[in-house]
Design a protein around this motif. Structure first.
Motif, short mmCIF file in Angstrom:
data_model
loop_
_atom_site.label_atom_id
_atom_site.label_comp_id
_atom_site.label_asym_id
_atom_site.label_seq_id
_atom_site.Cartn_x
_atom_site.Cartn_y
_atom_site.Cartn_z
N ALA A 14 0.83 -1.21 0.00
CA ALA A 14 0.00 0.00 0.00
C ALA A 14 0.86 1.26 0.00
O ALA A 14 0.60 2.21 -0.75
N ASP A 33 10.65 3.17 6.45
CA ASP A 33 10.37 1.79 6.86
C ASP A 33 11.50 1.32 7.75
O ASP A 33 12.67 1.62 7.49
N THR A 170 4.30 -5.12 12.71
CA THR A 170 4.00 -4.56 14.04
C THR A 170 2.60 -3.97 14.06
O THR A 170 1.96 -3.80 13.02
N GLU A 363 -3.48 -2.92 4.96
CA GLU A 363 -3.93 -3.85 5.99
C GLU A 363 -4.07 -3.21 7.36
O GLU A 363 -4.72 -3.77 8.25
N THR A 375 -6.28 -9.14 -0.71
CA THR A 375 -5.67 -8.17 0.21
C THR A 375 -4.73 -7.24 -0.55
O THR A 375 -4.67 -6.05 -0.26
P1 FDA Z 1 2.79 -4.62 4.34
O1 FDA Z 1 2.88 -5.58 5.45
O2 FDA Z 1 2.99 -5.10 2.95
O3 FDA Z 1 3.82 -3.43 4.56
C1 FDA Z 1 3.99 -2.82 5.80
C2 FDA Z 1 5.37 -2.21 5.84
O4 FDA Z 1 5.49 -1.44 7.04
C3 FDA Z 1 6.49 -3.24 5.88
O5 FDA Z 1 7.45 -2.93 4.90
C4 FDA Z 1 7.03 -3.15 7.30
O6 FDA Z 1 8.44 -3.39 7.37
C5 FDA Z 1 6.72 -1.71 7.66
N1 FDA Z 1 6.58 -1.50 9.11
C6 FDA Z 1 5.88 -2.24 9.99
N2 FDA Z 1 5.99 -1.72 11.22
C7 FDA Z 1 6.77 -0.61 11.10
C8 FDA Z 1 7.25 0.34 12.03
N3 FDA Z 1 6.96 0.25 13.33
N4 FDA Z 1 8.05 1.34 11.57
C9 FDA Z 1 8.37 1.41 10.25
N5 FDA Z 1 7.95 0.54 9.33
C10 FDA Z 1 7.15 -0.47 9.75
N6 FDA Z 1 -1.98 -11.17 -0.13
C11 FDA Z 1 -2.41 -11.33 -1.41
O7 FDA Z 1 -3.28 -10.59 -1.85
N7 FDA Z 1 -1.86 -12.30 -2.20
C12 FDA Z 1 -0.89 -13.15 -1.77
O8 FDA Z 1 -0.37 -13.97 -2.54
C13 FDA Z 1 -0.47 -13.04 -0.41
N8 FDA Z 1 0.44 -13.91 0.11
C14 FDA Z 1 0.88 -13.75 1.39
C15 FDA Z 1 1.80 -14.65 1.91
C16 FDA Z 1 2.28 -14.50 3.21
C17 FDA Z 1 3.25 -15.51 3.77
C18 FDA Z 1 1.83 -13.40 3.99
C19 FDA Z 1 2.36 -13.17 5.37
C20 FDA Z 1 0.90 -12.52 3.48
C21 FDA Z 1 0.40 -12.69 2.18
N9 FDA Z 1 -0.56 -11.82 1.66
C22 FDA Z 1 -1.02 -12.01 0.37
C23 FDA Z 1 -1.05 -10.68 2.44
C24 FDA Z 1 -0.31 -9.40 1.97
O9 FDA Z 1 1.08 -9.63 2.04
C25 FDA Z 1 -0.68 -8.22 2.85
O10 FDA Z 1 -2.05 -8.12 2.99
C26 FDA Z 1 -0.13 -6.93 2.23
O11 FDA Z 1 1.27 -7.00 2.17
C27 FDA Z 1 -0.56 -5.72 3.04
O12 FDA Z 1 0.04 -4.59 2.48
P2 FDA Z 1 0.39 -3.34 3.39
O13 FDA Z 1 1.16 -2.43 2.50
O14 FDA Z 1 -0.80 -2.86 4.08
O15 FDA Z 1 1.36 -3.92 4.51
#
Ligand code: FDA
Length: 390
Positions: A14, A33, A170, A363, A375
């Motif tokens: 996102a 990040d 987190t 998310e 997602t």
């Molecule tokens: P995302 O988790 O991608 O990004 C969040 C970012 O914020 C990360 O880079 C993290 O390091 C950073 N961050 C976190 N806390 C922080 C802090 N305190 N300070 C600074 N930075 C911080 N979905 C789908 O549609 N198809 C698929 O094939 C899959 N497969 C899949 C496999 C596995 C193993 C998992 C765990 C998840 C999936 N998903 C999925 C779900 C998908 O990965 C998830 O829904 C999206 O990555 C969400 O995108 P966001 O950008 O919201 O969060």
């Protein structure tokens, strides 16, 4: 004075999408990040091939306190829009099943595409450093990272949910949201395997067995594969229903979704000398039939069993209740249900209604897609919505 027009917290799906769109509109965007690389969850998604969208995307395939909230963003940035972007980069893809689109090659291509889109928008990155504090005053957000303070009139919370903490996930977005007076819908692990208690130990012998089922929780049903594991139940059907499941409730599994309850009566008529065990083994595989029959405790030749009993066996196989002892938790959950409450956000821009300049996307928000690319489509769509507004 502001040194950026917008600061995006989180370089995931996102956040990168939002930053690219805002940057390409001429906004000066900084993405922060704490991970040392962008898009880590994208890289491991879809078994390394990233199930990047689903052609059946619709708001009813998302869980949210407000089932209408996702409609606006999903309607303005569709699966077809993302496919067009992927095609523009020459990334080859295929539909695997149920509208799920995967890269032919690697998820790395999606991350590279997003990096390129950010580069086109002149987006800058501060990676490998955690945020130590955020304040707001005089129309500016001040985000401290180590000894540096970054200032912008807008910040975007894109740090996702707490699923898979060992990858750096987190609940940071929730803390910041609360700091600014937004409410958070109780988060819980979702798209996660179930664990079964010792009373269901019998099913451990089935570890590795996969079978096509229809699983039901209340009125929600999924027809997909279920997988028995040494700890409980997994596979797409179970992951899907886990997002809806509430503790101390049963899930019901139809092991023979294509057969009517009466099918065993037909079998009795057609082959009365065949054993029930053999009939079930042919329909279900031997291992599964044996485990279920041990529970049902009925045996004998079909002809020797009463119609009433066969009807009961059929009914049981069509509606087998499992009482999970729990789930494997955030450590194994693909996503998180719950998050920043949609009531406090604009569905058009993702900006907090009462906190100008504060946005939340992906998310982190209380919008959670089904398994199958949903997602990510929400991450892209909500990212675009905010990227067009900041
Ligand atoms: P995302 O988790 O991608 O990004 C969040 C970012 O914020 C990360 O880079 C993290 O390091 C950073 N961050 C976190 N806390 C922080 C802090 N305190 N300070 C600074 N930075 C911080 N979905 C789908 O549609 N198809 C698929 O094939 C899959 N497969 C899949 C496999 C596995 C193993 C998992 C765990 C998840 C999936 N998903 C999925 C779900 C998908 O990965 C998830 O829904 C999206 O990555 C969400 O995108 P966001 O950008 O919201 O969060």
């Amino acid at each position: 004075m502001a040194d950026h027009d917008a600061i995006v917290l989180g370089a995931g799906a996102a956040g990168m999408m939002c930053a690219a769109i805002a940057g390409q509109r001429g906004r000066r965007v900084l993405v922060i990040d704490h991970a040392n690389a962008v898009g880590k969850k994208i890289l491991i998604s879809g078994g390394g091939r990233c199930n990047f969208t689903n052609i059946h995307t619709a708001a009813d395939r998302y869980l949210s306190g407000n089932p209408h909230f996702a409609k606006s963003a999903l309607g303005r940035y569709t699966a077809q829009d993302f496919i067009a972007l992927v095609d523009r980069y020459g990334i080859a893809w295929h539909e695997k099943t149920l509208g799920q689109l995967f890269c032919d090659g690697s998820a790395r291509q999606i991350v590279a595409m997003l990096e390129e889109e950010c580069a086109t928008g002149g987006v800058t990155f501060a990676l490998g450093q955690g945020v130590t504090g955020i304040d707001h005053g005089d129309g500016l957000y001040r985000v401290r990272v180590g000894g540096t303070e970054h200032r912008a009139p807008s910040i975007v919370l894109a740090t996702g949910g707490p699923s898979i903490p060992k990858m750096g996930a987190t609940g940071f977005a929730y803390d910041v949201a609360r700091q600014f007076g937004l409410s958070v819908v109780q988060p819980r692990p979702a798209l996660v395997p179930f664990t079964l208690g010792p009373e269901e130990a019998l099913f451990q012998s089935l570890s590795g067995v996969s079978t096509d089922v229809e699983v039901r929780w209340n009125k929600t049903r999924f027809r997909e594969a279920a997988l028995f594991t040494h700890r409980g139940l997994s596979g797409p059907a179970m992951l899907q229903i886990s997002s809806y499941w509430q503790h101390r409730t049963a899930i019901n599994v139809n092991f023979l979704p294509d057969r009517p309850v009466e099918w065993l009566l037909d079998e009795k008529r057609d082959r009365p000398r065949t054993s029930l065990r053999r009939v079930l083994a042919q329909a279900l595989t031997e291992r599964l039939a044996d485990a279920l029959l041990e529970r049902i405790a009925v045996q004998g030749e079909m002809g020797s069993l009463t119609d009433k009993l066969l009807r009961q066996v059929g009914a049981r196989l069509n509606d087998w209740a499992f009482m999970p002892s729990g789930t494997e938790g955030y450590a194994k959950a693909e996503v998180t249900v719950g998050g920043i409450a949609t009531a406090g956000l604009s569905s058009r821009t993702m900006e907090a209604n009462k906190v100008p300049g504060l946005y939340a996307i992906g998310e982190a928000v209380d919008v959670t897609g089904w398994l199958g690319g949903y997602t990510f489509q929400w991450a892209w769509a909500s990212g675009v919505a905010a990227g067009q507004a900041v």
